[in-house]
Design a protein around this motif. Structure first.
Motif, PDB file in Angstrom:
ATOM      1  N   LEU A 184       0.802  -1.203  -0.022  1.00 21.82           N
ATOM      2  CA  LEU A 184       0.055   0.074   0.000  1.00 21.82           C
ATOM      3  C   LEU A 184       0.871   1.196  -0.144  1.00 21.82           C
ATOM      4  O   LEU A 184       0.639   2.160  -0.770  1.00 21.82           O
ATOM      5  CB  LEU A 184      -0.789  -0.122   1.164  1.00 21.82           C
ATOM      6  N   TYR A 185       1.804   1.433   0.856  1.00 23.62           N
ATOM      7  CA  TYR A 185       2.551   2.323   0.866  1.00 23.62           C
ATOM      8  C   TYR A 185       3.310   2.714  -0.412  1.00 23.62           C
ATOM      9  O   TYR A 185       3.290   3.828  -0.811  1.00 23.62           O
ATOM     10  CB  TYR A 185       3.933   2.137   2.216  1.00 23.62           C
ATOM     11  N   SER A 186       4.114   1.817  -0.934  1.00 24.58           N
ATOM     12  CA  SER A 186       4.830   1.979  -2.264  1.00 24.58           C
ATOM     13  C   SER A 186       4.114   2.311  -3.325  1.00 24.58           C
ATOM     14  O   SER A 186       4.425   3.009  -4.265  1.00 24.58           O
ATOM     15  CB  SER A 186       5.642   0.666  -2.385  1.00 24.58           C
ATOM     16  N   LEU A 187       2.893   1.769  -3.473  1.00 26.22           N
ATOM     17  CA  LEU A 187       2.149   2.081  -4.735  1.00 26.22           C
ATOM     18  C   LEU A 187       0.908   3.018  -4.531  1.00 26.22           C
ATOM     19  O   LEU A 187       0.552   3.904  -5.557  1.00 26.22           O
ATOM     20  CB  LEU A 187       1.448   0.847  -5.128  1.00 26.22           C
ATOM     21  N   MET A 188       0.359   3.432  -3.132  1.00 26.64           N
ATOM     22  CA  MET A 188      -0.288   4.684  -3.031  1.00 26.64           C
ATOM     23  C   MET A 188       0.303   5.694  -2.852  1.00 26.64           C
ATOM     24  O   MET A 188      -0.450   7.020  -2.564  1.00 26.64           O
ATOM     25  CB  MET A 188      -1.189   4.262  -1.932  1.00 26.64           C
ATOM     26  N   THR A 189       1.550   6.098  -2.869  1.00 29.08           N
ATOM     27  CA  THR A 189       2.304   7.263  -2.551  1.00 29.08           C
ATOM     28  C   THR A 189       3.079   7.667  -4.012  1.00 29.08           C
ATOM     29  O   THR A 189       3.802   8.365  -3.883  1.00 29.08           O
ATOM     30  CB  THR A 189       3.207   7.183  -1.538  1.00 29.08           C
ATOM     31  N   VAL A 190       2.449   7.357  -5.069  1.00 29.22           N
ATOM     32  CA  VAL A 190       3.200   7.710  -6.350  1.00 29.22           C
ATOM     33  C   VAL A 190       3.074   9.255  -6.329  1.00 29.22           C
ATOM     34  O   VAL A 190       2.238   9.641  -5.991  1.00 29.22           O
ATOM     35  CB  VAL A 190       2.345   7.021  -7.494  1.00 29.22           C
ATOM     36  N   GLN A 191       4.088   9.683  -7.231  1.00 26.52           N
ATOM     37  CA  GLN A 191       4.069  11.280  -7.475  1.00 26.52           C
ATOM     38  C   GLN A 191       2.511  11.762  -7.690  1.00 26.52           C
ATOM     39  O   GLN A 191       1.972  11.324  -8.816  1.00 26.52           O
ATOM     40  CB  GLN A 191       4.924  11.598  -8.586  1.00 26.52           C
ATOM     41  N   LYS A 208       9.671   7.461 -15.050  1.00 24.12           N
ATOM     42  CA  LYS A 208       9.981   8.559 -14.341  1.00 24.12           C
ATOM     43  C   LYS A 208       9.455   8.343 -12.861  1.00 24.12           C
ATOM     44  O   LYS A 208       9.813   9.503 -11.904  1.00 24.12           O
ATOM     45  CB  LYS A 208       9.030   9.888 -14.732  1.00 24.12           C
ATOM     46  N   LEU A 209       8.726   7.177 -12.344  1.00 25.94           N
ATOM     47  CA  LEU A 209       8.544   6.954 -11.218  1.00 25.94           C
ATOM     48  C   LEU A 209       9.891   6.365 -10.452  1.00 25.94           C
ATOM     49  O   LEU A 209      10.687   5.971 -11.211  1.00 25.94           O
ATOM     50  CB  LEU A 209       7.568   5.800 -11.080  1.00 25.94           C
ATOM     51  N   ASP A 210      10.056   6.614  -9.010  1.00 26.29           N
ATOM     52  CA  ASP A 210      11.093   5.934  -8.525  1.00 26.29           C
ATOM     53  C   ASP A 210      11.330   4.479  -8.680  1.00 26.29           C
ATOM     54  O   ASP A 210      10.197   3.664  -8.842  1.00 26.29           O
ATOM     55  CB  ASP A 210      11.348   6.559  -7.016  1.00 26.29           C
ATOM     56  N   ALA A 211      12.545   4.030  -8.359  1.00 23.55           N
ATOM     57  CA  ALA A 211      12.722   2.494  -8.477  1.00 23.55           C
ATOM     58  C   ALA A 211      11.639   1.883  -7.519  1.00 23.55           C
ATOM     59  O   ALA A 211      11.405   0.767  -7.962  1.00 23.55           O
ATOM     60  CB  ALA A 211      14.300   2.155  -8.063  1.00 23.55           C
ATOM     61  N   HIS A 212      11.671   2.380  -6.372  1.00 25.20           N
ATOM     62  CA  HIS A 212      10.651   1.582  -5.312  1.00 25.20           C
ATOM     63  C   HIS A 212       9.347   1.391  -5.978  1.00 25.20           C
ATOM     64  O   HIS A 212       8.717   0.173  -5.906  1.00 25.20           O
ATOM     65  CB  HIS A 212      10.753   2.587  -4.150  1.00 25.20           C
ATOM     66  N   ASN A 213       8.866   2.320  -6.389  1.00 21.07           N
ATOM     67  CA  ASN A 213       7.367   2.157  -6.929  1.00 21.07           C
ATOM     68  C   ASN A 213       7.440   1.270  -8.245  1.00 21.07           C
ATOM     69  O   ASN A 213       6.604   0.159  -8.283  1.00 21.07           O
ATOM     70  CB  ASN A 213       6.739   3.469  -7.475  1.00 21.07           C
ATOM     71  N   ARG A 214       8.299   1.308  -9.221  1.00 17.91           N
ATOM     72  CA  ARG A 214       8.439   0.358 -10.275  1.00 17.91           C
ATOM     73  C   ARG A 214       8.620  -0.879  -9.720  1.00 17.91           C
ATOM     74  O   ARG A 214       7.919  -2.184 -10.221  1.00 17.91           O
ATOM     75  CB  ARG A 214       9.622   0.865 -11.212  1.00 17.91           C
ATOM     76  N   GLY A 215       9.528  -1.025  -8.856  1.00 17.35           N
ATOM     77  CA  GLY A 215       9.905  -2.504  -8.661  1.00 17.35           C
ATOM     78  C   GLY A 215       8.955  -3.130  -7.787  1.00 17.35           C
ATOM     79  O   GLY A 215       8.848  -4.557  -8.042  1.00 17.35           O
ATOM     80  N   GLU A 216       8.304  -2.621  -6.722  1.00 20.53           N
ATOM     81  CA  GLU A 216       7.278  -3.126  -6.039  1.00 20.53           C
ATOM     82  C   GLU A 216       5.916  -3.447  -6.924  1.00 20.53           C
ATOM     83  O   GLU A 216       5.342  -4.549  -6.716  1.00 20.53           O
ATOM     84  CB  GLU A 216       6.700  -2.222  -4.823  1.00 20.53           C
ATOM     85  N   LEU A 217       5.582  -2.647  -7.944  1.00 20.57           N
ATOM     86  CA  LEU A 217       4.361  -3.047  -8.777  1.00 20.57           C
ATOM     87  C   LEU A 217       4.754  -4.204  -9.660  1.00 20.57           C
ATOM     88  O   LEU A 217       3.769  -5.286  -9.600  1.00 20.57           O
ATOM     89  CB  LEU A 217       4.408  -1.799  -9.716  1.00 20.57           C
TER      90      LEU A 217
END
Length: 261
Positions: free
Chosen positions: A23-30, A190-199
């Motif tokens: 939830l944290y990594s994907l619901m806090t996208v830019q 353009k998303l940070d690596a955390h968001n890309r990797g977790e998705l």
């Protein structure tokens, strides 16, 4: 899941870490890339006035994450915030998806304390609210992620592969994750690596749980391509080089997840 109830999963800390991290990594996208709507909060809610026009997830997530880690007072506060909104607007999708997730957290607690009757009731209601939220706001990234991250996290914690309803529910979560990826593709780099990797790891893990090795490897290869030069790439390579049809397990890479251990 037809009683994919937490009492039948290896939940406790593992489940809470996976769900919260997702939830944290994907619901806090830019914010510039996400179709969230701001919410107005009245002073009596206890939310500081400076936050009165923030995105909904920013207003509640800290309380919910703390609650999922065991702080019942914080969870109660987050739930009440959602309940006050739902009392005025029962079809508020953001409030529904967060409140539904909170009910699942309470269900997990009920199961752990041996109250299966209460757990079943909370589980059914929580799932109903999350499904309703997605139906009310089709295509909303935050809503889809809120439901999907929770269900994929549950499946990672334990899985009854013989249950048809469980499979259908997990597949619906993965299809929504794929919709999120498709919506984000024009700006994914353009998303940070955390968001890309977790998705992408959520997709690889979920499809591997369903036994679709081809799709799981597809998303592992995408990780190698889309998150190159990171710990995500290294982890994906290990799975790609491992035995076929292995279920991909992944713990969120991020400081917020580490706090739960």
């Amino acid at each position: 899941m037809n009683h994919p109830c937490p009492c039948r999963f290896r939940l406790s800390k593992l489940w809470l870490v996976i769900v919260t991290a997702g939830l944290y990594s994907l619901m806090t996208v830019q914010p510039a890339f996400v179709d969230y709507a701001p919410v107005t909060v009245k002073a009596q809610t206890g939310i500081p006035p400076a936050k009165s026009q923030e995105r909904f997830d920013k207003l509640v997530r800290d309380d919910f994450f703390a609650g999922m880690m065991g702080d019942e007072m914080r969870l109660d506060r987050g739930m009440k915030f959602c309940e006050d909104i739902l009392a005025k607007n029962p079809k508020h999708a953001d409030a529904l998806v967060w409140h539904g997730g909170g009910l699942l957290a309470r269900a997990a607690h009920a199961y752990r304390t041996g109250d299966s009757t209460l757990g079943d009731k909370l589980w059914s209601q929580g799932l109903k609210e999350m499904n309703e939220a997605v139906a009310l706001a089709p295509g909303n990234i935050g809503i889809m992620v809120g439901r999907s991250a929770t269900l994929i996290g549950l499946a990672q914690s334990g899985w009854d592969s013989s249950d048809a309803e469980s499979r259908a529910l997990l597949e619906s979560a993965l299809l929504d994750y794929e919709k999120v990826y498709q919506k984000q593709r024009p700006y994914f780099s353009k998303l940070d690596a955390h968001n890309r990797g977790e998705l992408l790891f959520g997709l690889a893990s979920g499809w591997s749980i369903l036994g679709d090795d081809a799709k799981a490897r597809h998303y592992l290869n995408l990780i190698v391509k889309e998150v190159k030069g990171t710990a995500y790439e290294q982890e994906a390579q290990k799975w790609l080089n491992g035995k076929a049809r292995a279920v991909v397990q992944h713990d969120c890479i991020g400081c917020h997840a580490a706090q739960a251990y």
